[in-house]
Design a protein around this motif. Structure first.
Motif, short mmCIF file in Angstrom:
data_model
loop_
_atom_site.label_atom_id
_atom_site.label_comp_id
_atom_site.label_asym_id
_atom_site.label_seq_id
_atom_site.Cartn_x
_atom_site.Cartn_y
_atom_site.Cartn_z
N SER A 34 49.06 2.44 8.23
CA SER A 34 47.56 3.03 8.99
C SER A 34 48.02 2.60 10.61
CB SER A 34 47.64 1.52 8.53
OG SER A 34 47.86 0.35 8.34
N GLY A 35 49.30 3.29 10.34
CA GLY A 35 49.40 3.29 11.89
C GLY A 35 48.82 3.88 12.88
N ASP A 36 49.08 4.37 14.10
CA ASP A 36 47.44 5.05 14.82
C ASP A 36 47.93 4.76 16.25
OD1 ASP A 36 46.12 7.10 15.42
OD2 ASP A 36 44.49 5.93 14.19
N ALA A 37 47.85 6.31 17.59
CA ALA A 37 48.30 6.72 17.96
C ALA A 37 46.86 6.17 18.95
CB ALA A 37 48.42 7.87 18.53
N TYR A 38 47.07 4.87 19.11
CA TYR A 38 45.14 4.45 19.31
C TYR A 38 44.96 4.56 21.15
CZ TYR A 38 45.89 1.76 15.52
OH TYR A 38 46.05 1.16 13.93
N THR A 39 43.57 4.12 21.94
CA THR A 39 43.64 5.09 22.72
C THR A 39 43.46 3.40 23.65
OG1 THR A 39 40.62 4.35 22.81
CG2 THR A 39 41.86 6.90 22.32
N PHE A 40 43.57 3.68 25.06
CA PHE A 40 43.54 2.88 26.31
C PHE A 40 41.70 1.80 25.64
CE2 PHE A 40 42.23 1.05 30.40
CZ PHE A 40 43.08 -0.29 29.87
N SER A 41 41.31 2.21 25.61
CA SER A 41 39.64 1.44 25.65
C SER A 41 40.21 0.50 24.17
CB SER A 41 38.51 2.15 24.71
OG SER A 41 38.65 2.71 23.66
N GLN A 42 40.66 1.43 23.05
CA GLN A 42 41.32 0.55 21.46
C GLN A 42 42.66 -0.46 21.97
OE1 GLN A 42 42.23 4.29 19.28
NE2 GLN A 42 40.79 3.33 17.89
N TYR A 43 42.95 -0.57 23.02
CA TYR A 43 44.45 -0.94 23.30
C TYR A 43 43.27 -2.46 23.58
CZ TYR A 43 48.30 0.44 21.31
OH TYR A 43 49.23 1.43 20.54
N GLU A 44 42.19 -2.24 25.00
CA GLU A 44 41.83 -3.10 25.71
C GLU A 44 41.06 -4.13 25.31
OE1 GLU A 44 38.63 -1.67 28.28
OE2 GLU A 44 39.92 -1.59 30.40
N LYS A 45 40.45 -3.64 23.94
CA LYS A 45 39.75 -4.30 23.24
C LYS A 45 40.44 -5.34 22.45
CE LYS A 45 35.80 -5.06 20.84
NZ LYS A 45 34.98 -6.33 21.68
N MET A 46 41.44 -4.63 21.81
CA MET A 46 42.75 -5.59 21.33
C MET A 46 43.40 -6.70 22.04
SD MET A 46 44.92 -3.46 19.00
CE MET A 46 45.42 -1.01 19.74
N PHE A 47 43.55 -6.42 22.76
CA PHE A 47 44.38 -7.25 23.58
C PHE A 47 43.78 -8.17 24.26
CE2 PHE A 47 47.72 -4.24 25.20
CZ PHE A 47 48.22 -3.89 24.31
N GLU A 48 42.60 -7.48 24.49
CA GLU A 48 41.42 -8.93 25.11
C GLU A 48 41.38 -9.92 23.84
OE1 GLU A 48 37.80 -7.09 26.83
OE2 GLU A 48 36.66 -8.74 25.91
N ASN A 49 41.02 -9.53 22.61
CA ASN A 49 41.29 -9.78 21.26
C ASN A 49 41.86 -11.47 20.99
OD1 ASN A 49 38.65 -9.06 20.98
ND2 ASN A 49 39.54 -8.21 19.30
N ALA A 50 43.20 -11.10 21.69
CA ALA A 50 44.04 -11.56 22.09
C ALA A 50 44.30 -12.92 22.99
CB ALA A 50 45.29 -10.21 21.81
N GLY A 51 43.03 -12.61 23.62
CA GLY A 51 43.66 -13.65 24.96
C GLY A 51 43.61 -13.17 26.55
N PHE A 52 44.56 -11.76 26.81
CA PHE A 52 44.54 -11.46 27.92
C PHE A 52 43.42 -11.04 28.64
CE2 PHE A 52 48.43 -11.12 25.25
CZ PHE A 52 49.00 -11.07 25.91
N ALA A 53 43.56 -11.95 29.92
CA ALA A 53 42.16 -11.22 31.06
C ALA A 53 41.75 -9.86 31.49
CB ALA A 53 42.49 -12.62 31.97
N LYS A 54 43.71 -8.85 31.33
CA LYS A 54 43.45 -7.87 32.22
C LYS A 54 44.39 -7.16 31.67
CE LYS A 54 42.74 -5.71 36.75
NZ LYS A 54 43.24 -5.70 38.13
N THR A 55 44.26 -5.50 31.36
CA THR A 55 45.30 -4.83 31.13
C THR A 55 45.08 -3.33 31.77
OG1 THR A 55 45.46 -5.45 28.89
CG2 THR A 55 46.16 -3.18 29.24
#
Lengths: 340, 340
Positions: free
Chosen positions: A302-323
């Protein structure tokens, strides 16, 4: 390859060449295996001289070198072959930037087998033949990766070290997750004598990183945390956590789970640095980043090449303020800098 | 694929893409096997609709269709896929020019196995894994060729029929050596109601030509001479002998031997017509013709893509007074017209 015709009617040439493209992979891998580029650089620049030097048949070498000339890896003039600029830099074993080892990973039997089963994989929606869950160890695969793919990191490792301010020389604790060959952390350690690197990966893979750290003269500042990035004690208080080419192996929930662990391991003002293939939102540009999605389809559950908006969302969900996203020069990859 | 960077330093991108090129072959063959192009033409133009239509996983289809878009076989806009002009003409099963069958020959397991052994083949100077002597029968291979590769002949068969003056309608005896699917002779028979075709090939292969002659409505004017082109009684008094894609399988002495038999079978003013991949004297241009040499290295003991001067010499040795070269429009192949 150019169409050798003057009309604009559609021809099946692109289809023909694409169905035959596996021949290009085989030809280049064969030339690397026979070390032809080094032999030509050393002066064996005709098929007769190459036959004398390598012991292979003149006919085979002539046809292979012609094919490599057609595809731009060699130039041919009056029966004499010479290296293209790219071949001279990357395929002559005496070049410091030699990366012939890539062939043993990119065109491995394992990968070709995965792509031979691609129809079944598409039907299933995940790899039909490989171990597709990369949260589990797969020592043979990742030791091979660590031994063959390190040359590809030079450019991006330098860029990451710059972004990490390595040359400023401040004390800095760096955690390199899924370190593999270890070259990303090692590059920081080489540039910053006050950097302390912790490399995390499966134990057999870390043995390769250990060798590389010793060869780079930084072994005293590289320590190791063997085990799963999802389960091992990663330590804490890091200034920087490196996440290079790891997220693409997992589904988004698993990526978030990893990023939450990273968040916990960072200092309050620490930063996570992700190196990835990040296609644009259209998922078809830029070509190399977008095409990587198919490699993950073939190789993982289930791996993939994720887009920036996907990473932004995942990292935000993980607690990061800004990417923030950076393009890595001379590389098809992107760098994501995440602030806690 | 374009380099996604702005500098002119050499990058390993071409090496990376070439070592990965087998993935392109696999992706296109998979799409053909799943008949995706036809499904999209029929209106299933999103990964969700394709999943409903084909039963394959939406994730697999989305990633595969994106990859095909990256490589120009599809276009993608707002999540909807459409066929490129080339795909619409050649890969939609409802198109009269459909040639998806090519995948089963060009990207067959047999061919991939040959290229997997290319290093050994180069060392040896001839195929390391296949039956390399094509003067001997190889029914499975050539029946598969006849069943899959016929669509590729349309353009060149039309050109040959024109050169043979088929539309003038004069009585004409044609011998089609290594006829395979039979389409070169059949095309002449369709255009010239006074043409009588003799198709020569191994008996199991001629069964395919017989089907095609019946489908084309010319079965009453096509007869068959089964057996080896080097040993069977080929008949005599022919106006035209066709030699399409046969010489590249053999060494030059064997080609001459065959052409002497052709010379004996022709009328005094008869003509031999050869269709071949004929590289320029540099042996690296034009690319498709020149690259074919590697396919013969991988697949045969001593076949090759010969240059015009090599053919001229062979045909002169076989008794022909003059050979003239024609480029076949919209094709990577050349046509050689030899006068007795």
């Amino acid at each position: 390859m150019a169409t050798p015709t003057a009309t604009s009617r559609p021809t099946p040439e692109h289809i023909f060449n694409t169905l035959s493209a596996y021949q290009e992979s085989a030809a280049l891998k064969t030339a690397i295996d026979l070390d032809l580029f080094t032999a030509i650089a050393d002066g064996a620049n005709t098929s007769v001289l190459l036959a004398a030097k390598t012991g292979a048949a003149e006919r085979g070498l002539r046809i292979l070198c012609d094919y490599l000339s057609i595809h731009g890896f060699l130039s041919k003039a009056a029966g004499h072959y010479s290296l293209s600029q790219e071949s001279a830099v990357f395929l002559n074993r005496r070049s410091p930037a030699y990366m012939g080892t890539l062939a043993d990973f990119l065109a491995s039997e394992r990968s070709k087998t995965q792509f031979n089963a691609l129809a079944e994989t598409v039907r299933k929606g995940g790899t039909a033949v490989a171990q597709g869950d990369n949260t589990k160890p797969n020592d043979e695969l990742w030791v091979n990766f660590a031994r063959t793919m390190a040359p590809l990191t030079t450019v991006s490792a330098g860029f990451i070290a710059d972004l990490a301010g390595a040359k400023e020389g401040k004390p800095c604790k760096v955690l390199d997750i899924a370190a593999g060959h270890g070259m990303f952390g090692i590059t920081i350690a080489k540039q910053n004598p006050n950097a302390l690197i912790t490399a995390a990966d499966w134990a057999p893979v870390l043995a390769v990183a250990k060798e590389n750290a010793a060869a780079a003269g930084v072994a005293d500042r590289v320590s190791f945390r063997p085990g799963s990035a999802f389960e091992a004690d990663l330590g804490e208080g890091y200034d920087i956590v490196l996440l290079t080419n790891i997220f693409h192996h997992f589904d988004m929930a698993t990526c978030e789970r990893l990023m939450r662990r990273v968040h916990g391991a960072l200092k309050p003002d620490g930063k996570a640095i992700t190196l990835e293939f990040v296609p644009n939102e259209d998922r078809i540009t830029p070509p190399m980043a977008a095409a990587f999605s198919l490699v993950m389809l073939a190789a993982t559950d289930s791996g993939d090449a994720y887009t920036f908006s996907q990473y932004e969302k995942m990292f935000e969900n993980a607690g990061f303020a800004k990417t923030t996203q950076y393009s890595v020069p001379d590389s098809p990859q992107q760098l994501l800098l995440s602030e806690k």
